[in-house]
Structure formats: structure tokens, C-alpha cells
Design an enzyme around this catalytic site. Structure first.
Site, mmCIF file in Angstrom:
data_model
loop_
_atom_site.group_PDB
_atom_site.id
_atom_site.type_symbol
_atom_site.label_atom_id
_atom_site.label_comp_id
_atom_site.label_asym_id
_atom_site.label_seq_id
_atom_site.Cartn_x
_atom_site.Cartn_y
_atom_site.Cartn_z
ATOM 1 N N ARG A 75 0.844 -1.188 0.000
ATOM 2 C CA ARG A 75 0.000 0.000 0.000
ATOM 3 C C ARG A 75 0.883 1.243 0.000
ATOM 4 O O ARG A 75 1.991 1.229 0.516
ATOM 5 C CB ARG A 75 -0.874 0.031 1.265
ATOM 6 C CG ARG A 75 -2.017 -0.960 1.228
ATOM 7 C CD ARG A 75 -2.918 -0.801 2.436
ATOM 8 N NE ARG A 75 -2.299 -1.265 3.657
ATOM 9 C CZ ARG A 75 -1.799 -0.485 4.597
ATOM 10 N NH1 ARG A 75 -1.841 0.838 4.471
ATOM 11 N NH2 ARG A 75 -1.246 -0.997 5.679
ATOM 12 N N TYR A 203 -1.780 -3.709 -6.754
ATOM 13 C CA TYR A 203 -1.495 -4.385 -5.492
ATOM 14 C C TYR A 203 -2.708 -4.375 -4.555
ATOM 15 O O TYR A 203 -3.440 -3.382 -4.470
ATOM 16 C CB TYR A 203 -0.298 -3.727 -4.778
ATOM 17 C CG TYR A 203 -0.141 -4.297 -3.396
ATOM 18 C CD1 TYR A 203 0.480 -5.537 -3.213
ATOM 19 C CD2 TYR A 203 -0.685 -3.667 -2.291
ATOM 20 C CE1 TYR A 203 0.561 -6.101 -1.957
ATOM 21 C CE2 TYR A 203 -0.605 -4.228 -1.027
ATOM 22 C CZ TYR A 203 0.017 -5.444 -0.876
ATOM 23 O OH TYR A 203 0.081 -6.005 0.372
ATOM 24 N N GLY A 205 -4.152 -3.881 -1.284
ATOM 25 C CA GLY A 205 -4.885 -2.827 -0.588
ATOM 26 C C GLY A 205 -5.194 -1.614 -1.452
ATOM 27 O O GLY A 205 -6.107 -0.852 -1.162
ATOM 28 N N LYS A 212 -9.484 -2.360 2.167
ATOM 29 C CA LYS A 212 -9.146 -1.182 2.975
ATOM 30 C C LYS A 212 -9.960 0.046 2.550
ATOM 31 O O LYS A 212 -10.381 0.848 3.391
ATOM 32 C CB LYS A 212 -7.651 -0.879 2.852
ATOM 33 C CG LYS A 212 -6.746 -2.047 3.220
ATOM 34 C CD LYS A 212 -6.889 -2.487 4.651
ATOM 35 C CE LYS A 212 -5.788 -3.466 5.040
ATOM 36 N NZ LYS A 212 -5.949 -3.935 6.425
ATOM 37 N N HIS A 232 -10.178 -2.038 12.141
ATOM 38 C CA HIS A 232 -9.086 -2.883 11.626
ATOM 39 C C HIS A 232 -8.840 -3.991 12.649
ATOM 40 O O HIS A 232 -7.838 -3.971 13.362
ATOM 41 C CB HIS A 232 -7.850 -1.989 11.448
ATOM 42 C CG HIS A 232 -6.730 -2.617 10.687
ATOM 43 N ND1 HIS A 232 -5.426 -2.186 10.785
ATOM 44 C CD2 HIS A 232 -6.697 -3.643 9.810
ATOM 45 C CE1 HIS A 232 -4.656 -2.905 10.005
ATOM 46 N NE2 HIS A 232 -5.391 -3.802 9.410
ATOM 47 N N SER A 254 -0.632 -3.197 11.101
ATOM 48 C CA SER A 254 -0.302 -4.198 10.080
ATOM 49 C C SER A 254 0.898 -5.030 10.507
ATOM 50 O O SER A 254 1.867 -4.506 11.058
ATOM 51 C CB SER A 254 0.032 -3.503 8.765
ATOM 52 O OG SER A 254 -1.075 -2.755 8.352
ATOM 53 N N ALA A 255 0.809 -6.324 10.226
ATOM 54 C CA ALA A 255 1.925 -7.248 10.420
ATOM 55 C C ALA A 255 2.375 -7.382 11.875
ATOM 56 O O ALA A 255 3.557 -7.456 12.170
ATOM 57 C CB ALA A 255 3.095 -6.861 9.527
ATOM 58 N N CYS A 256 1.416 -7.394 12.788
ATOM 59 C CA CYS A 256 1.705 -7.704 14.201
ATOM 60 C C CYS A 256 1.180 -9.090 14.545
ATOM 61 O O CYS A 256 1.074 -9.435 15.719
ATOM 62 C CB CYS A 256 1.036 -6.700 15.125
ATOM 63 S SG CYS A 256 1.919 -5.160 15.297
ATOM 64 N N ASP A 281 -8.956 -9.487 9.646
ATOM 65 C CA ASP A 281 -8.440 -8.152 9.327
ATOM 66 C C ASP A 281 -9.411 -7.012 9.630
ATOM 67 O O ASP A 281 -8.985 -5.953 10.058
ATOM 68 C CB ASP A 281 -8.030 -8.103 7.848
ATOM 69 C CG ASP A 281 -7.166 -6.892 7.500
ATOM 70 O OD1 ASP A 281 -6.286 -6.543 8.299
ATOM 71 O OD2 ASP A 281 -7.385 -6.292 6.436
ATOM 72 N N ARG A 368 1.935 -12.336 -0.515
ATOM 73 C CA ARG A 368 0.600 -12.602 0.025
ATOM 74 C C ARG A 368 -0.003 -13.891 -0.511
ATOM 75 O O ARG A 368 0.330 -14.331 -1.605
ATOM 76 C CB ARG A 368 -0.332 -11.447 -0.363
ATOM 77 C CG ARG A 368 0.081 -10.091 0.185
ATOM 78 C CD ARG A 368 -0.287 -9.962 1.627
ATOM 79 N NE ARG A 368 0.182 -8.708 2.202
ATOM 80 C CZ ARG A 368 -0.479 -8.055 3.168
ATOM 81 N NH1 ARG A 368 -1.609 -8.516 3.639
ATOM 82 N NH2 ARG A 368 0.017 -6.945 3.668
ATOM 83 N N ARG A 399 3.489 -3.669 18.414
ATOM 84 C CA ARG A 399 4.803 -4.322 18.464
ATOM 85 C C ARG A 399 5.737 -3.349 19.155
ATOM 86 O O ARG A 399 6.131 -2.346 18.567
ATOM 87 C CB ARG A 399 5.215 -4.573 17.013
ATOM 88 C CG ARG A 399 6.523 -5.231 16.771
ATOM 89 C CD ARG A 399 6.765 -5.315 15.272
ATOM 90 N NE ARG A 399 6.025 -6.414 14.661
ATOM 91 C CZ ARG A 399 6.486 -7.659 14.569
ATOM 92 N NH1 ARG A 399 7.688 -7.955 15.015
ATOM 93 N NH2 ARG A 399 5.766 -8.594 14.009
HETATM 94 C C1 OXD Z 1 -2.557 -4.370 6.129
HETATM 95 C C2 OXD Z 1 -3.142 -5.525 5.443
HETATM 96 O O1 OXD Z 1 -1.594 -3.798 5.626
HETATM 97 O O2 OXD Z 1 -4.040 -6.150 6.026
HETATM 98 O O3 OXD Z 1 -3.043 -4.007 7.199
HETATM 99 O O4 OXD Z 1 -2.738 -5.835 4.318
HETATM 100 MN MN MN Z 2 -4.759 -5.099 7.765
#
Ligand code: OXD
Ligand code: MN
Length: 584
Positions: A75, A203, A205, A212, A232, A254-256, A281, A368, A399
Site C-alpha cells: 500500500r 497491489y 490494498g 481497505k 481494523h 499491520s503485520a503484528c 483483518d 501474500r 509491536r
Molecule cells: C494491512 C493488510 O496492511 O491487512 O493491514 O494488508
Molecule cells: Mn490489515
């Protein structure tokens, strides 16, 4: 070109498609129906064009490998705009452009951009088809890859179209990959008009507009007008050995590890516990007539981060991608199997399809998988329930190598809103930019809230006032480190121990240790059966460092300054009360 809409299509939709076609000049217009035949035909088309590589049919049946443009892998927040009529309404949390200027910019980009291409009309429903909490959208796109992803991620096709025809209400999303030039890439939102325009990216998102763009940015704005929240958040069902089920929503930047938590596999030492996944998500939350907060997952699939997903870290996710999956930007083995960092061995080709070099990473760190949620072994059938599920808890987390303890519980809803507004996390690869930098990400919504954060927090407070039986709000940090940089908490399945403590609090089985930041587990109340964890490590995990927290409050107030003109007075009071508690 011919625009032959299915019988009964709402006239407003037909004329929008006519207008877009006149502007973009496609060779063909295809109204997507959501059938299997259509999916096969689009898949074959992408295989023929070389954009899809079929994976090993014996080990990864009905699965495909796809690579995006190397400059189009995440994104792009600086190119994502919220175009409200008044700039102040978008808030300092969004990049704003005046709507008329934004539209003329986008019209110039879209003019003629679909020449030689097919325009796909993709009607979809976010949420169960027969749910009063669901909302509809139509994405127009010139990417067959986007259509196939939207078919997995949403309830797409004629059923959704019928709902749109009945209600006449739908979010309009216009998308073209354009020429993928990052200098000509914009993702524009017009929340007051329920309109999205996205150009120049294929891509996830940026291009799968149901996710999103619709389900968070437009929906958050709409939810404020209609009295609900678009968040979210993952959603999970947690059944204890006594058979009692609680539903939990959790927001992490994101990514936690949202997907991992949503699909948590209980450790062997905790028999009788069961976790089901309702969503990984996004959650839409609405107060119910019973005074509880009810939630649906508007999505129907997962667009998850592949690297790090292994049998050990997330067995459910690993199993569910063994077929019927689209892989984007993963590496490839010589047996035509997808590969990413964390999996054994080495691939033959990297994520761009080139023979691998000396040094990885070979899969893109933001590679992904797109897969139907029903393929998840822990899929919770409640995801189809039109009423949604009632929440017992909301969890916020980030995080953070230091400061935030493993878990604490907010004193009440309004304090919980402050806990959510204070979320901060060290950045990872899901967004473009630097990795490892601490960034404030209130409610994990910084990139996704479609209006002024101050108004958003006030909306949270208002929602709380309608709840006679609100969920408890907690904060967790799975990522606390020793001064030597080692993670103190094992994470993954063992996170269930923290969830168990929350359930005991919710069921009023145990009391807690009162600290300035909130209630925390008493020694002995956190289940350590079968877990090797030193007493000293546990003490460190649960330590509240007053000096560090006072410094955090200074940082927080600094971060909230841009919102001060619309900061709710309730939140101001919560900040003062917390500062006071930290002083005594
Ligand atoms: C993000 C996703 O970036 O879910 O939050 O892709
Ligand atoms: Mn997300």
C-alpha cells in the site's frame, strides 16, 4: 462498446458504468456473475497470458503464482487521499485533496486508460448476504487478477447485484492498473459520495477496493453517520474447556500477527480450549438492542502475509493455502511449489521469477496469499450469521520492544478508548517506508480512518454510551524484549494463556492487580502450566516502569497535538487521570 447489464440491474448502476466506459474507452464490458465458469475462464485467460503460473497440481491444486510490478508491492499511504468537502473533516490523519481537483486529476488519468482492455463490473457484498449489518459495493476494474481476488475476498456476483438492485445503495469503486507508474498512482476516497477512485496500482490494498478502501475508509465514515464502527480488527471465538464461548475482537497495526492470533492453535498443555476464526483483518461493530456490541466480518477471504507462515507458526493458515490459493510475490521451488522465508530448503526462482542469487529474501517480505476463509480449518461458521457475534472483549496491541507490558485491562470503556488511541507499533514491511520505526497508530486505524481522528474518538465514546453491557478492553504486547534484544514471551499458541486470563476477568472469576495503567494479572493467575518461563521473565513482562510511562505520556500528548481542536474532552480527562495515577 456494448454495455449489456443483467436483467433488473439498477438504472443508477447502469448509467455509472456507461459514464465510466465513455471515459475509459474499454474494448469490452463484462458484468461479473460470480460463477465457477467465470472463475475458470478468467483463470485460463491469465494462464494463457503468462500472468498466472499454475502451481504443482499434485501438492497445490487449483493454485496460481502471480508477480506484481516490482514497484507495486505494498500500500502507498502518501498516495492515498481522503477528499472530503472541508479539509478539516479529513483530519491531520489523512492526506487531503479538494474533491473537484481530485476528480479532474483522476478523470485525466482514467481518460482512455482501458483502450485495448476489458472493463469488468464487479458487484459485491461486504458481510453475510442477508445481514442488516452488511453493505454493498461495485468495483469497476480492468484487471482480471483483481476480479479473481475480489471473488475470494467478498461475496461477489449476481446475489450481491440483486441486493444492490433492491436497495439502490452501493459504494462505487473505480480502478485501473493504468501503466503502474508510481508517479501516476493515486488512491482517492470521496466518503461523502461513497466513491473510490484508484489508479496505477494492481497491489492488494490499493486495488481490491472492497478491503481497505471500502470496508475501512469509506465504511468508517458511513458508520459514524449511521451509528456503527468499521475497525481494523480480527474476530475470534474462544471456547473454554467448560464449553462457554466468548467472542473477541483485536486491533493491531499491520503485520503484528493478526492472522496468527485469529487462527491460534491451543498449546498441548491447554487441552479442551478451542479457537475459531471469524475474521482476520476487518470487523464492523454495532450496538445491539441488548446493550452488547455485535460484530461481523465484512470479508469472505484472507489476503495474508505469506513469509513467516509455517506449520509451526500458523498451522491452520499453512494448511488452508495448500490449494485453491492465489500467491502473489512468493518465490518458487523447482517443483513449482510456492516458497517463502521460514519454509525449509531454498527456492529455484525468486518472487520476480528470476533464478535466485546469493542473498535473499527470495520471497518479497510483503508476499501474500489470497484464499477463501472457508478453507481455514479453524473457520467459525458464525461468520455467516446475519446477526454477527456479541463481543466479550476488545484487544488493542502493538509491536513494542519495551514499555507496554504483556497485558493490562482498561478501567472502563472511556479509558479503553484512550488505550486504543495510544496504540503504537514498530513498523514492518506491509507499508512502504522504513522498517523498525515507532509510529503512533491509534486503534491500528492510522492508514484507514476515513475522517478526523478527533471525531472518530468521540464516535467511539458515543458508541460506549449506548452499551449497557460493553466488552472489556485490554492491551497486549507479545513483542517485549530483553535489553539483549530477545523476545521475552513465546507468543503464538501460548498467547492463549493471556486470553484465558481475560476470560477469567470477564467471567469475574478472579480479581487483578490495580496499577496506574490498568488492571494486571496477579502472580499465579496467568496459566503457566506446561510453559518454561522464569519467574524473573514474567516479572519483567508485567513490569510497569513509571518513569518510562511518564515519558510515554509526554510523547503521546505530542502525538495528539495535531488533533487538539477536535480532541474529545472525555479523552482529555482520561489523559489527565492517567498522568495523575502515574504520579502517585
Ligand atoms: C494491512 C493488510 O496492511 O491487512 O493491514 O494488508
Ligand atoms: Mn490489515
Amino acid at each position: 462498446m456494448l454495455n449489456v447489464a443483467p436483467a433488473g440491474t439498477h438504472s443508477a448502476l447502469i448509467s455509472w458504468v456507461d459514464d465510466v466506459a465513455a471515459l475509459t474507452q474499454p474494448d469490452r464490458i463484462v458484468w461479473c456473475q460470480g460463477t465457477d465458469e467465470e472463475r475458470h475462464a478468467l483463470t485460463d485467460q491469465l494462464v494463457q497470458s503468462g500472468e498466472f503460473k499454475p502451481l504443482n497440481p499434485a501438492t497445490y491444486p487449483h493454485s496460481y503464482w502471480y508477480k506484481s510490478d516490482p514497484k507495486d508491492v505494498a500500500r502507498t499511504e502518501h498516495l492515498t487521499f481522503v477528499c472530503t468537502n472541508a479539509q478539516a473533516d479529513a483530519g491531520p490523519n489523512n492526506v487531503w485533496m479538494e474533491p473537484a481537483a481530485a476528480k479532474s486529476k483522476m478523470s485525466a488519468l482514467f481518460a482512455g486508460c482501458m483502450r485495448g482492455r476489458t472493463l469488468y463490473v464487479v458487484p459485491y457484498c461486504m458481510g453475510p448476504l442477508n445481514s442488516p449489518l452488511s453493505r454493498y459495493g461495485v468495483e469497476i476494474t480492468d484487471s482480471a487478477y483483481v476480479v479473481l481476488n475480489m471473488r475470494i475476498m467478498t461475496r461477489m456476483g449476481l446475489d450481491a447485484l440483486r441486493k444492490i438492485n433492491d436497495s439502490g445503495q452501493f459504494v462505487r469503486g473505480l480502478h485501473s492498473t493504468g501503466d503502474l507508474n508510481p508517479d501516476r498512482r493515486f488512491i482517492m476516497h470521496f466518503p461523502e459520495e461513497r466513491l473510490i477512485m484508484s489508479f496505477g496500482s494492481g497491489y492488494g490494498g490499493n486495488a481490491l477496493l472492497g478491503k481497505k478502501c471500502h470496508a475501512l475508509r469509506i465504511a468508517s465514515f458511513q458508520g459514524r453517520e449511521e451509528g456503527w464502527l468499521a475497525e481494523h480488527m480480527l474476530l475470534l471465538g474462544l471456547t473454554s474447556p467448560t464449553g462457554q464461548t466468548h467472542y473477541v475482537a483485536a486491533a493491531f497495526p499491520s503485520a503484528c500477527g493478526k492472522t496468527n492470533l485469529a487462527m491460534l492453535l491451543p498449546p498441548e498443555s491447554m487441552p479442551g480450549w478451542k479457537v475459531t476464526t471469524i475474521g482476520d483483518d476487518i470487523a464492523w461493530l454495532q450496538p445491539g438492542p441488548d446493550g452488547r456490541l455485535w460484530a461481523i466480518n465484512p470479508e469472505a477471504g484472507y489476503f495474508g502475509v505469506a513469509p513467516g507462515t509455517t506449520e509451526k507458526t500458523n498451522r491452520n493458515a499453512f494448511k488452508m493455502v495448500q490449494g485453491n490459493t492465489i500467491f502473489t510475490n512468493v518465490a518458487l521451488t523447482e517443483n513449482q511449489e510456492p516458497w517463502w522465508e521460514g519454509l525449509p530448503g531454498k527456492p529455484a526462482l525468486d518472487w520476480q521469477g528470476n533464478p535466485i542469487g546469493e542473498k535473499g529474501p527470495y520471497a518479497h517480505p510483503n508476499a501474500r496469499f489470497t484464499v477463501d476463509a472457508k478453507h481455514n480449518p479453524s473457520y467459525g461458521i458464525e461468520a455467516e450469521d446475519p446477526n454477527g457475534v456479541p463481543l466479550s472483549a476488545i484487544i488493542f496491541g502493538g509491536r513494542r520492544a519495551s514499555l507496554a507490558p504483556l497485558v493490562y485491562e482498561a478501567r472502563d470503556w472511556n479509558h479503553g478508548v484512550l488505550v486504543g488511541a495510544s496504540v503504537a507499533s514498530e513498523t514492518t514491511a506491509a507499508i512502504t517506508g522504513q522498517v523498525g520505526v515507532l509510529r503512533r497508530d491509534p486503534m491500528a486505524m492510522k492508514p484507514f480512518c476515513g475522517y478526523h481522528f478527533g471525531d472518530y474518538w468521540q464516535h467511539w465514546i458515543n458508541i460506549g454510551q449506548q452499551l449497557t453491557n460493553p466488552p472489556k478492553i485490554f492491551h497486549v504486547n507479545w513483542f517485549r524484549q530483553s535489553p539483549q534484544g530477545q523476545f521475552l514471551w513465546p507468543g503464538f499458541g501460548d498467547n492463549l494463556r493471556v486470553l484465558e486470563w481475560m476470560i477469567k476477568r470477564i467471567e469475574r472469576q478472579i480479581d487483578a492487580h490495580d496499577t496506574p495503567i490498568g488492571a494486571m494479572p496477579k502472580a499465579g493467575d496467568l496459566n503457566r502450566h506446561g510453559l518454561q518461563l522464569d519467574e524473573a521473565v514474567l516479572t519483567e513482562l508485567l513490569r510497569v516502569d513509571r518513569d518510562a510511562w511518564q515519558a510515554e505520556m509526554v510523547a503521546l500528548e505530542e502525538d495528539l497535538k495535531p488533533y487538539s481542536d477536535r480532541l474529545p474532552s472525555v479523552l482529555r480527562q482520561e489523559i489527565d487521570a492517567l498522568k495523575n495515577r502515574l504520579r502517585h
